[in-house]
Design a protein around this motif. Sequence first.
Motif, PDB file in Angstrom:
ATOM      1  N   UNK A  15       0.839  -1.202   0.000  1.00  0.00           N
ATOM      2  CA  UNK A  15       0.000   0.000   0.000  1.00  0.00           C
ATOM      3  C   UNK A  15       0.874   1.251   0.000  1.00  0.00           C
ATOM      4  N   UNK A  16       0.246   2.367  -0.355  1.00  0.00           N
ATOM      5  CA  UNK A  16       0.962   3.642  -0.342  1.00  0.00           C
ATOM      6  C   UNK A  16       1.089   4.177   1.087  1.00  0.00           C
ATOM      7  N   UNK A  17       2.081   5.029   1.250  1.00  0.00           N
ATOM      8  CA  UNK A  17       2.315   5.678   2.542  1.00  0.00           C
ATOM      9  C   UNK A  17       1.057   6.394   3.036  1.00  0.00           C
ATOM     10  N   UNK A  18       0.389   7.121   2.114  1.00  0.00           N
ATOM     11  CA  UNK A  18      -0.768   7.924   2.508  1.00  0.00           C
ATOM     12  C   UNK A  18      -1.998   7.058   2.792  1.00  0.00           C
ATOM     13  N   UNK A  19      -1.908   5.750   2.473  1.00  0.00           N
ATOM     14  CA  UNK A  19      -3.031   4.870   2.785  1.00  0.00           C
ATOM     15  C   UNK A  19      -2.987   4.398   4.239  1.00  0.00           C
ATOM     16  N   UNK A  20      -1.865   4.569   4.890  1.00  0.00           N
ATOM     17  CA  UNK A  20      -1.767   4.132   6.301  1.00  0.00           C
ATOM     18  C   UNK A  20      -2.828   4.847   7.158  1.00  0.00           C
TER      19      UNK A  20
END
Length: 386
Positions: free
Chosen positions: A339-344
Amino acid sequence: MTRKIAILGATGSIGKSTLDLVERNPEQSEVVAVTAATNVQELAAIARRTNASLAVIADESRLADLHASLEGTHCQAAAGRGALLEAAAVEADLVIAAIVGCAGLEPVMAAVNAGRTVALANKEALVTAGALMIDAAETSGATLLPVDSEHNAIFQCLAGSDGKGVSRIILTASGGPFWTATADQLREATPEQAVAHPKWNMGAKISVDSATLMNKGLELIEAHYLFGLPSNQIDVLIHPQSVVHSLVEFMDGSVLAQLGSPDMRIPIAYALAWPERMETPAQRLDLAAVARLDFEQPDLDRFPALRLARAAMEEGGSAPAVLNAANEVAVASFLNGRIRFTEIPRLVERALEENRRAAPDTIEEVFEIDGDVRRAVAGAVEEMCA
Ligand code: NAD
Ligand code: MG
């Protein structure tokens, strides 16, 4: 006086810094037990070096390996959950709780229930079960010594005040590797960039947490339980130099801060020697070389994790455990490139919305919440990757 110490998570970043101090001061402490998750070779080497009498590997399938690696020593090899709890409650003057994540909760509780003095680095344990842990410590007479640098700083500033007259505490945050990144750069952030912390050298999970500012969010909750303060008395300031480790403001307007070079051996040493002090090889603070100390408000739009953590703290009940479980799965998924960083923070926010549960009354209930949320977030990650 020689102190007996047990090190839970001896192969990690905090574990190694602890061992460095212990080995520089062999007359001060005696290591009685050491534990690790899976790295048998390193655990056995530590047990040999320190002459520990108990070495525990969490992964049961590696017990035979551990036995073999400890041949010729008097150190007992053990594995699995029960053995981990045994190491946590071993007869010791100080237990270093340096396992990462909610996996450390049961061992920390075992040490607390045994009435031990616990040097607590494992913030996730306190975040997920804070109220239960503080109650258990009151019942057993256990002492919690904060190792997290911010909480250790506050603990040092409170020494002598008995916690009286505090108007607020201010946690400092370096801002992590992405403090000046744009929203687009955050979207494209890689695991390699995220773990490259500008000031502190730490394990992978906490490094990602520092990059999202979830680390500061977990620390807000940690401070809430450790110091018994409500949300409106706990502030966060970004301080890129990482020299002021946190501050306490008293009712008369006085503000006390603890300063030092960013080296975890300083707070660890404070816990190791408490209530005295000991020498450390940490670099001395040269304020003229640092020259300036900057402070600014955190940006909750680019770093929503901090806002989510504060909301979970204010909601209380099961929310901090939900936040933590969702974050652990999201961080692992980011580190695995799924997943992307901003999805955390998005996954954490969704988990908080979808998992409203009653406050846990027991550790078993904390694990139930933790397990359910992990499954739900893992499912959400699968959906996203499909
Ligand atoms: P790390 O990943 O370097 O080490 C973690 C340790 O825990 C290792 O010894 C590992 O073997 C053990 N472990 C991991 N999973 C386990 C499991 N399922 N069962 C048993 N043992 C397990 O982590 P770290 O950076 O040393 O952080 C440890 C804790 O201290 C974390 O809670 C972190 O938030 C906190 N902390 C770390 C720092 C730092 O500078 N590293 C600073 C403040 C707080
Ligand atoms: Mg910290």
